[in-house]
Scaffold this motif. Structure first.
Motif, PDB file in Angstrom:
ATOM      1  N   TYR A  47      33.752  14.826  62.151  1.00  0.00           N
ATOM      2  CA  TYR A  47      33.726  15.837  63.207  1.00  0.00           C
ATOM      3  C   TYR A  47      34.705  15.511  64.332  1.00  0.00           C
ATOM      4  CZ  TYR A  47      32.150  18.174  67.436  1.00  0.00           C
ATOM      5  OH  TYR A  47      32.116  18.873  68.618  1.00  0.00           O
ATOM      6  N   MET A  48      34.718  14.258  64.792  1.00  0.00           N
ATOM      7  CA  MET A  48      35.625  13.874  65.880  1.00  0.00           C
ATOM      8  C   MET A  48      37.085  14.067  65.478  1.00  0.00           C
ATOM      9  SD  MET A  48      33.599  13.334  68.294  1.00  0.00           S
ATOM     10  CE  MET A  48      34.733  12.773  69.536  1.00  0.00           C
ATOM     11  N   LEU A  49      37.423  13.740  64.245  1.00  0.00           N
ATOM     12  CA  LEU A  49      38.802  13.920  63.772  1.00  0.00           C
ATOM     13  C   LEU A  49      39.155  15.397  63.618  1.00  0.00           C
ATOM     14  CD1 LEU A  49      38.855  10.996  61.196  1.00  0.00           C
ATOM     15  CD2 LEU A  49      40.211  11.133  63.290  1.00  0.00           C
ATOM     16  N   VAL A  50      38.202  16.190  63.132  1.00  0.00           N
ATOM     17  CA  VAL A  50      38.427  17.634  62.998  1.00  0.00           C
ATOM     18  C   VAL A  50      38.561  18.254  64.381  1.00  0.00           C
ATOM     19  CG1 VAL A  50      37.345  19.814  62.284  1.00  0.00           C
ATOM     20  CG2 VAL A  50      37.307  17.855  60.734  1.00  0.00           C
ATOM     21  N   LYS A  51      37.693  17.845  65.312  1.00  0.00           N
ATOM     22  CA  LYS A  51      37.716  18.374  66.678  1.00  0.00           C
ATOM     23  C   LYS A  51      39.029  18.040  67.388  1.00  0.00           C
ATOM     24  CE  LYS A  51      34.752  18.734  70.731  1.00  0.00           C
ATOM     25  NZ  LYS A  51      34.597  20.168  70.752  1.00  0.00           N
ATOM     26  N   SER A  52      39.630  16.903  67.059  1.00  0.00           N
ATOM     27  CA  SER A  52      40.917  16.545  67.672  1.00  0.00           C
ATOM     28  C   SER A  52      42.037  17.480  67.201  1.00  0.00           C
ATOM     29  CB  SER A  52      41.279  15.089  67.370  1.00  0.00           C
ATOM     30  OG  SER A  52      41.652  14.929  66.021  1.00  0.00           O
ATOM     31  N   LYS A  53      41.817  18.143  66.067  1.00  0.00           N
ATOM     32  CA  LYS A  53      42.805  19.098  65.548  1.00  0.00           C
ATOM     33  C   LYS A  53      42.503  20.521  66.004  1.00  0.00           C
ATOM     34  CE  LYS A  53      43.549  16.408  61.335  1.00  0.00           C
ATOM     35  NZ  LYS A  53      44.873  16.433  60.768  1.00  0.00           N
ATOM     36  N   ASN A  54      41.189  20.790  66.251  1.00  0.00           N
ATOM     37  CA  ASN A  54      40.770  22.124  66.683  1.00  0.00           C
ATOM     38  C   ASN A  54      39.520  21.965  67.542  1.00  0.00           C
ATOM     39  OD1 ASN A  54      39.604  24.645  66.999  1.00  0.00           O
ATOM     40  ND2 ASN A  54      39.919  25.272  64.881  1.00  0.00           N
ATOM     41  N   THR A  55      39.687  22.089  68.846  1.00  0.00           N
ATOM     42  CA  THR A  55      38.571  21.848  69.773  1.00  0.00           C
ATOM     43  C   THR A  55      37.466  22.895  69.655  1.00  0.00           C
ATOM     44  OG1 THR A  55      39.741  23.042  71.519  1.00  0.00           O
ATOM     45  CG2 THR A  55      39.980  20.632  71.471  1.00  0.00           C
ATOM     46  N   GLY A  56      37.725  24.009  68.991  1.00  0.00           N
ATOM     47  CA  GLY A  56      36.732  25.070  68.878  1.00  0.00           C
ATOM     48  C   GLY A  56      35.730  24.884  67.750  1.00  0.00           C
ATOM     49  N   ILE A  57      35.900  23.876  66.942  1.00  0.00           N
ATOM     50  CA  ILE A  57      35.001  23.688  65.800  1.00  0.00           C
ATOM     51  C   ILE A  57      33.743  22.935  66.236  1.00  0.00           C
ATOM     52  CG2 ILE A  57      35.954  21.511  64.957  1.00  0.00           C
ATOM     53  CD1 ILE A  57      35.746  22.787  62.117  1.00  0.00           C
ATOM     54  N   GLY A  58      32.589  23.339  65.684  1.00  0.00           N
ATOM     55  CA  GLY A  58      31.326  22.716  66.061  1.00  0.00           C
ATOM     56  C   GLY A  58      30.838  21.715  65.031  1.00  0.00           C
ATOM     57  N   LEU A  59      29.976  20.818  65.464  1.00  0.00           N
ATOM     58  CA  LEU A  59      29.411  19.796  64.587  1.00  0.00           C
ATOM     59  C   LEU A  59      28.626  20.434  63.440  1.00  0.00           C
ATOM     60  CD1 LEU A  59      28.859  16.808  63.961  1.00  0.00           C
ATOM     61  CD2 LEU A  59      26.938  16.899  65.561  1.00  0.00           C
ATOM     62  N   ALA A  60      27.884  21.509  63.727  1.00  0.00           N
ATOM     63  CA  ALA A  60      27.094  22.190  62.686  1.00  0.00           C
ATOM     64  C   ALA A  60      28.001  22.733  61.581  1.00  0.00           C
ATOM     65  CB  ALA A  60      26.264  23.314  63.296  1.00  0.00           C
ATOM     66  N   THR A  61      29.173  23.220  61.955  1.00  0.00           N
ATOM     67  CA  THR A  61      30.134  23.742  60.969  1.00  0.00           C
ATOM     68  C   THR A  61      30.621  22.624  60.054  1.00  0.00           C
ATOM     69  OG1 THR A  61      30.828  25.451  62.521  1.00  0.00           O
ATOM     70  CG2 THR A  61      32.332  24.968  60.711  1.00  0.00           C
ATOM     71  N   VAL A  62      30.902  21.476  60.633  1.00  0.00           N
ATOM     72  CA  VAL A  62      31.350  20.331  59.836  1.00  0.00           C
ATOM     73  C   VAL A  62      30.222  19.886  58.905  1.00  0.00           C
ATOM     74  CG1 VAL A  62      32.110  17.920  59.917  1.00  0.00           C
ATOM     75  CG2 VAL A  62      33.095  19.588  61.497  1.00  0.00           C
ATOM     76  N   TYR A  63      28.996  19.817  59.409  1.00  0.00           N
ATOM     77  CA  TYR A  63      27.856  19.451  58.569  1.00  0.00           C
ATOM     78  C   TYR A  63      27.684  20.429  57.403  1.00  0.00           C
ATOM     79  CZ  TYR A  63      25.649  15.553  61.055  1.00  0.00           C
ATOM     80  OH  TYR A  63      25.362  14.307  61.587  1.00  0.00           O
ATOM     81  N   ARG A  64      27.785  21.730  57.698  1.00  0.00           N
ATOM     82  CA  ARG A  64      27.652  22.738  56.631  1.00  0.00           C
ATOM     83  C   ARG A  64      28.748  22.581  55.589  1.00  0.00           C
ATOM     84  NH1 ARG A  64      26.189  26.073  60.836  1.00  0.00           N
ATOM     85  NH2 ARG A  64      28.281  26.914  61.015  1.00  0.00           N
ATOM     86  N   THR A  65      29.966  22.325  56.042  1.00  0.00           N
ATOM     87  CA  THR A  65      31.089  22.138  55.124  1.00  0.00           C
ATOM     88  C   THR A  65      30.863  20.911  54.254  1.00  0.00           C
ATOM     89  OG1 THR A  65      32.606  23.218  56.654  1.00  0.00           O
ATOM     90  CG2 THR A  65      33.588  21.787  54.973  1.00  0.00           C
ATOM     91  N   LEU A  66      30.405  19.821  54.849  1.00  0.00           N
ATOM     92  CA  LEU A  66      30.127  18.603  54.077  1.00  0.00           C
ATOM     93  C   LEU A  66      29.021  18.844  53.056  1.00  0.00           C
ATOM     94  CD1 LEU A  66      30.366  15.933  56.920  1.00  0.00           C
ATOM     95  CD2 LEU A  66      32.040  16.366  55.104  1.00  0.00           C
ATOM     96  N   GLU A  67      28.034  19.626  53.434  1.00  0.00           N
ATOM     97  CA  GLU A  67      26.943  19.955  52.514  1.00  0.00           C
ATOM     98  C   GLU A  67      27.459  20.782  51.332  1.00  0.00           C
ATOM     99  OE1 GLU A  67      22.827  22.462  52.764  1.00  0.00           O
ATOM    100  OE2 GLU A  67      23.323  21.207  54.476  1.00  0.00           O
ATOM    101  N   ILE A  68      28.302  21.757  51.612  1.00  0.00           N
ATOM    102  CA  ILE A  68      28.893  22.577  50.548  1.00  0.00           C
ATOM    103  C   ILE A  68      29.734  21.716  49.620  1.00  0.00           C
ATOM    104  CG2 ILE A  68      30.656  24.355  50.093  1.00  0.00           C
ATOM    105  CD1 ILE A  68      29.584  25.757  52.686  1.00  0.00           C
ATOM    106  N   LEU A  69      30.583  20.872  50.191  1.00  0.00           N
ATOM    107  CA  LEU A  69      31.450  20.009  49.387  1.00  0.00           C
ATOM    108  C   LEU A  69      30.635  19.015  48.561  1.00  0.00           C
ATOM    109  CD1 LEU A  69      34.306  19.328  51.983  1.00  0.00           C
ATOM    110  CD2 LEU A  69      34.342  20.944  50.066  1.00  0.00           C
ATOM    111  N   THR A  70      29.501  18.564  49.096  1.00  0.00           N
ATOM    112  CA  THR A  70      28.614  17.665  48.352  1.00  0.00           C
ATOM    113  C   THR A  70      27.944  18.423  47.206  1.00  0.00           C
ATOM    114  OG1 THR A  70      28.213  16.322  50.327  1.00  0.00           O
ATOM    115  CG2 THR A  70      26.632  16.099  48.529  1.00  0.00           C
ATOM    116  N   ASP A  71      27.440  19.622  47.490  1.00  0.00           N
ATOM    117  CA  ASP A  71      26.797  20.440  46.453  1.00  0.00           C
ATOM    118  C   ASP A  71      27.752  20.755  45.305  1.00  0.00           C
ATOM    119  OD1 ASP A  71      24.451  20.455  47.917  1.00  0.00           O
ATOM    120  OD2 ASP A  71      24.725  22.487  48.698  1.00  0.00           O
ATOM    121  N   LEU A  72      29.028  20.938  45.627  1.00  0.00           N
ATOM    122  CA  LEU A  72      30.035  21.247  44.607  1.00  0.00           C
ATOM    123  C   LEU A  72      30.590  19.981  43.945  1.00  0.00           C
ATOM    124  CD1 LEU A  72      32.009  24.107  46.395  1.00  0.00           C
ATOM    125  CD2 LEU A  72      30.301  24.313  44.574  1.00  0.00           C
ATOM    126  N   GLU A  73      30.060  18.826  44.352  1.00  0.00           N
ATOM    127  CA  GLU A  73      30.468  17.514  43.834  1.00  0.00           C
ATOM    128  C   GLU A  73      31.955  17.228  44.064  1.00  0.00           C
ATOM    129  OE1 GLU A  73      29.051  17.365  39.785  1.00  0.00           O
ATOM    130  OE2 GLU A  73      26.973  17.184  40.450  1.00  0.00           O
TER     131      GLU A  73
END
Length: 149
Positions: A47-73
């Motif tokens: 999240y901190m690295l993503v936020k350094s590239k785009n300050t508008g992104i939220g922690l919940a969005t990163v968590y959801r993305t990680l969950e999707i990427l995990t579900d898709l293996e």
């Protein structure tokens, strides 16, 4: 085309096959995972690295993305003795994941690529009529840098 580009295309393809788009937020998260592939980052670190590239992104969005990427293996969620979930790319479509070396002093995590447990797995399947889908192994010890100090 370099390895980063081919990995990015593979991830995009897997998302598309699952009926999902590579949104700008997902793209940034994937970009960080690819750039820091060897680092076994936590969700907060990603999240901190993503936020350094785009300050508008939220922690919940990163968590959801990680969950999707995990579900898709596409990534694996790993938890070591510190209890913090870390993420590891899984782009080889191999049956098994690699193993890890965890330094008990500095916390460094190193990957062991060869799967030395395949013969044991075959024995387990024969002996117990148990179909092994995966196994994970972490060696706990002291890394070479800490041993030298």
């Amino acid at each position: 085309m370099n390895n980063l580009d081919s990995s990015f295309k593979l991830i995009k393809k897997k998302l598309h096959e699952a009926g999902l788009k590579l949104t700008p937020q997902r793209e940034l998260t994937v970009e960080v995972l690819l750039e820091k592939e060897k680092d076994h980052l936590s969700a907060e670190e990603i999240y901190m690295l993503v936020k350094s590239k785009n300050t508008g992104i939220g922690l919940a969005t990163v968590y959801r993305t990680l969950e999707i990427l995990t579900d898709l293996e596409i990534i694996n969620k790993l938890t070591f003795q510190d209890g913090i979930a870390r993420y590891d790319l899984n782009l080889n479509d191999e049956k098994h994941q690699h193993h890890h070396l965890l330094c008990l002093k500095c916390g460094k995590i190193e990957e062991v690529k060869n799967d030395m447990l395949l013969e044991i797995e075959i024995e387990i399947e024969k002996e117990y009529q148990f179909t092994v889908k995966d196994h994970r192994l972490t060696f706990h010890g002291i890394c070479r840098n800490c041993s030298a100090n």
